[in-house]
Design a protein around this motif. Structure first.
Motif, short mmCIF file in Angstrom:
data_model
loop_
_atom_site.label_atom_id
_atom_site.label_comp_id
_atom_site.label_asym_id
_atom_site.label_seq_id
_atom_site.Cartn_x
_atom_site.Cartn_y
_atom_site.Cartn_z
N ALA A 11 -35.97 -8.54 18.86
CA ALA A 11 -34.35 -8.73 19.50
C ALA A 11 -34.05 -10.26 19.88
CB ALA A 11 -34.46 -7.97 20.87
N SER A 12 -35.33 -11.01 20.16
CA SER A 12 -35.02 -12.43 20.45
C SER A 12 -34.66 -13.13 19.13
CB SER A 12 -36.24 -12.88 21.31
OG SER A 12 -37.45 -12.99 20.20
N LEU A 13 -35.30 -12.83 17.96
CA LEU A 13 -34.88 -13.53 16.78
C LEU A 13 -33.44 -13.06 16.41
CD1 LEU A 13 -38.04 -12.49 14.60
CD2 LEU A 13 -37.25 -14.97 15.46
N VAL A 14 -32.86 -12.01 16.82
CA VAL A 14 -31.66 -11.65 16.27
C VAL A 14 -30.71 -11.90 17.31
CG1 VAL A 14 -30.34 -9.55 15.76
CG2 VAL A 14 -32.47 -9.68 14.94
N GLY A 15 -31.03 -12.07 18.29
CA GLY A 15 -30.10 -12.52 19.76
C GLY A 15 -29.55 -13.92 19.83
N ASP A 16 -30.27 -14.85 19.15
CA ASP A 16 -29.76 -15.96 18.98
C ASP A 16 -28.63 -16.21 18.11
OD1 ASP A 16 -30.39 -19.17 19.29
OD2 ASP A 16 -29.47 -18.85 17.34
N LEU A 52 -34.32 -20.66 10.34
CA LEU A 52 -34.98 -19.96 8.91
C LEU A 52 -36.32 -19.75 9.01
CD1 LEU A 52 -32.50 -21.52 6.61
CD2 LEU A 52 -32.56 -19.22 7.13
N GLY A 53 -37.18 -20.78 9.57
CA GLY A 53 -38.45 -20.80 9.63
C GLY A 53 -39.02 -19.69 10.86
N LYS A 54 -38.15 -19.36 11.78
CA LYS A 54 -38.38 -18.37 12.79
C LYS A 54 -37.99 -17.08 12.19
CE LYS A 54 -37.52 -21.42 16.80
NZ LYS A 54 -36.83 -21.76 17.91
N LEU A 55 -37.15 -16.78 11.51
CA LEU A 55 -36.95 -15.65 10.72
C LEU A 55 -37.70 -15.46 9.79
CD1 LEU A 55 -32.71 -16.25 10.59
CD2 LEU A 55 -34.02 -14.61 12.11
N MET A 56 -38.13 -16.25 9.11
CA MET A 56 -39.05 -16.22 8.11
C MET A 56 -40.31 -15.69 8.69
SD MET A 56 -38.56 -16.82 5.01
CE MET A 56 -39.98 -17.15 3.97
N GLU A 57 -40.75 -16.26 9.75
CA GLU A 57 -42.07 -15.95 10.51
C GLU A 57 -41.87 -14.64 11.11
OE1 GLU A 57 -44.75 -17.63 14.31
OE2 GLU A 57 -43.10 -18.90 13.49
N GLY A 58 -40.80 -14.24 11.40
CA GLY A 58 -40.74 -12.98 11.98
C GLY A 58 -40.68 -11.67 10.96
N ARG A 68 -34.46 -26.96 -7.49
CA ARG A 68 -34.41 -27.78 -6.32
C ARG A 68 -34.07 -26.99 -5.17
NH1 ARG A 68 -31.21 -32.87 -8.12
NH2 ARG A 68 -30.74 -32.90 -5.95
N HIS A 69 -33.62 -25.75 -5.49
CA HIS A 69 -32.96 -24.99 -4.33
C HIS A 69 -33.80 -23.79 -3.80
CE1 HIS A 69 -28.99 -26.94 -4.78
NE2 HIS A 69 -29.32 -26.89 -5.80
N ARG A 70 -33.78 -23.44 -2.64
CA ARG A 70 -34.56 -22.27 -1.97
C ARG A 70 -33.37 -21.19 -1.53
NH1 ARG A 70 -39.86 -22.95 0.01
NH2 ARG A 70 -39.14 -22.18 2.44
N TYR A 71 -33.58 -19.99 -1.86
CA TYR A 71 -32.49 -19.16 -1.79
C TYR A 71 -32.97 -17.99 -0.66
CZ TYR A 71 -29.64 -21.26 -5.53
OH TYR A 71 -29.02 -22.01 -6.09
N TYR A 72 -32.40 -17.84 0.47
CA TYR A 72 -32.95 -16.90 1.32
C TYR A 72 -32.06 -15.61 1.39
CZ TYR A 72 -34.95 -20.93 3.71
OH TYR A 72 -35.99 -22.12 3.69
N GLY A 73 -32.94 -14.28 1.79
CA GLY A 73 -32.24 -13.15 1.81
C GLY A 73 -32.85 -12.27 2.77
N LEU A 74 -32.36 -11.16 3.01
CA LEU A 74 -32.84 -10.36 4.03
C LEU A 74 -34.17 -9.56 3.25
CD1 LEU A 74 -29.93 -8.40 5.24
CD2 LEU A 74 -31.09 -10.22 6.35
N ALA A 75 -35.13 -9.55 4.17
CA ALA A 75 -36.47 -9.17 3.61
C ALA A 75 -36.57 -7.54 3.19
CB ALA A 75 -37.59 -9.45 4.87
N ALA A 76 -35.85 -7.06 3.82
CA ALA A 76 -35.90 -5.39 3.54
C ALA A 76 -34.63 -4.62 3.81
CB ALA A 76 -37.26 -4.76 4.18
#
Length: 224
Positions: A11-16, A52-58, A68-76
């Motif tokens: 919840a703390s990750l999503v709440g920001d 993004l680092g916090k969301l990855m860690e979570g 040269r690019h890094r692409y982020y997506g929802l994990a599941a």
């Protein structure tokens, strides 16, 4: 300390607000770069990288490198379902940050929810499939009916193409406040809608816009 899942941490990750905007931007199913997500969140690139680092860690995001690019997506899909459900709660009881307009109306009719169709059309489709006993609904659980494999094979959909993921899953629709169809079957249906050119993705939006012939074809296949 109570045993079980750490709800407060998620919840703390999503709440920001910045992280919530990033997660919502990824609900369209398209992977985005850190720069693109920084724009969506309204923060600087260094701040976005920290979020993004916090969301990855979570465990809420995945990242893939290409050149040269890094692409982020929802994990599941579960992460997407959580965002959709939270959006429903916010829609029902929370203040609205923007004024509703034509794009909101289109989003209510049909939109992408991670990798499957959501909105009024999606809820109506699930209702019809259940009414025809193609799918069976037991409270919040959805499963294939006896005729499901042959029913979907007749329209070019193999219900068992990705057995490692749930074939059918209920996903609470934030605009209708009832469930639509997620899982690999929900994703396959959206793929078919787009492949048949019955509808198109609206640019820079999750909205799915049906043409008149496409709407008629969709209703004939899934709502009749």
């Amino acid at each position: 300390m109570r045993e079980g899942p750490d709800i407060a941490r998620i919840a703390s990750l999503v709440g920001d607000p910045a992280r919530a905007n990033m997660l919502n931007a990824l609900m369209g199913g398209t992977a985005l770069t850190a720069s693109e997500l920084a724009l969506e969140a309204g923060v600087s690139l260094p701040t976005a990288s920290s979020h993004l680092g916090k969301l990855m860690e979570g465990g809420l995001l995945t990242v893939a490198s290409q050149g040269r690019h890094r692409y982020y997506g929802l994990a599941a899909p579960q992460a997407a379902g959580m965002i959709e459900a939270i959006t429903g709660v916010a829609e029902a009881v929370g203040p609205k940050r923007v004024r509703p307009g034509p794009r909101d109306a289109a989003m209510r009719v049909a939109r992408v929810c991670y990798d499957h169709l959501a909105g009024e059309q999606a809820v109506a489709m699930l209702d019809r499939l259940v009414a025809k006993n193609v799918l069976v609904r037991d409270e919040q659980e959805i499963r294939l009916g006896p005729s499901a494999a042959s029913h979907f094979a007749a329209i070019g959909i193999d219900v068992y193409t990705k057995p490692r993921r749930p074939v059918c899953r209920a996903c609470l629709d934030w605009s209708v406040r009832r469930s639509h169809l997620a899982g690999t079957l929900g994703a396959a249906i959206l793929d078919k809608i787009l492949a048949e050119k019955w509808a198109r993705r609206e640019k820079d939006s999750r909205a799915v816009i049906f043409s008149l012939p496409g709407k008629q074809a969709f209703e004939k296949v899934f709502l009749s």
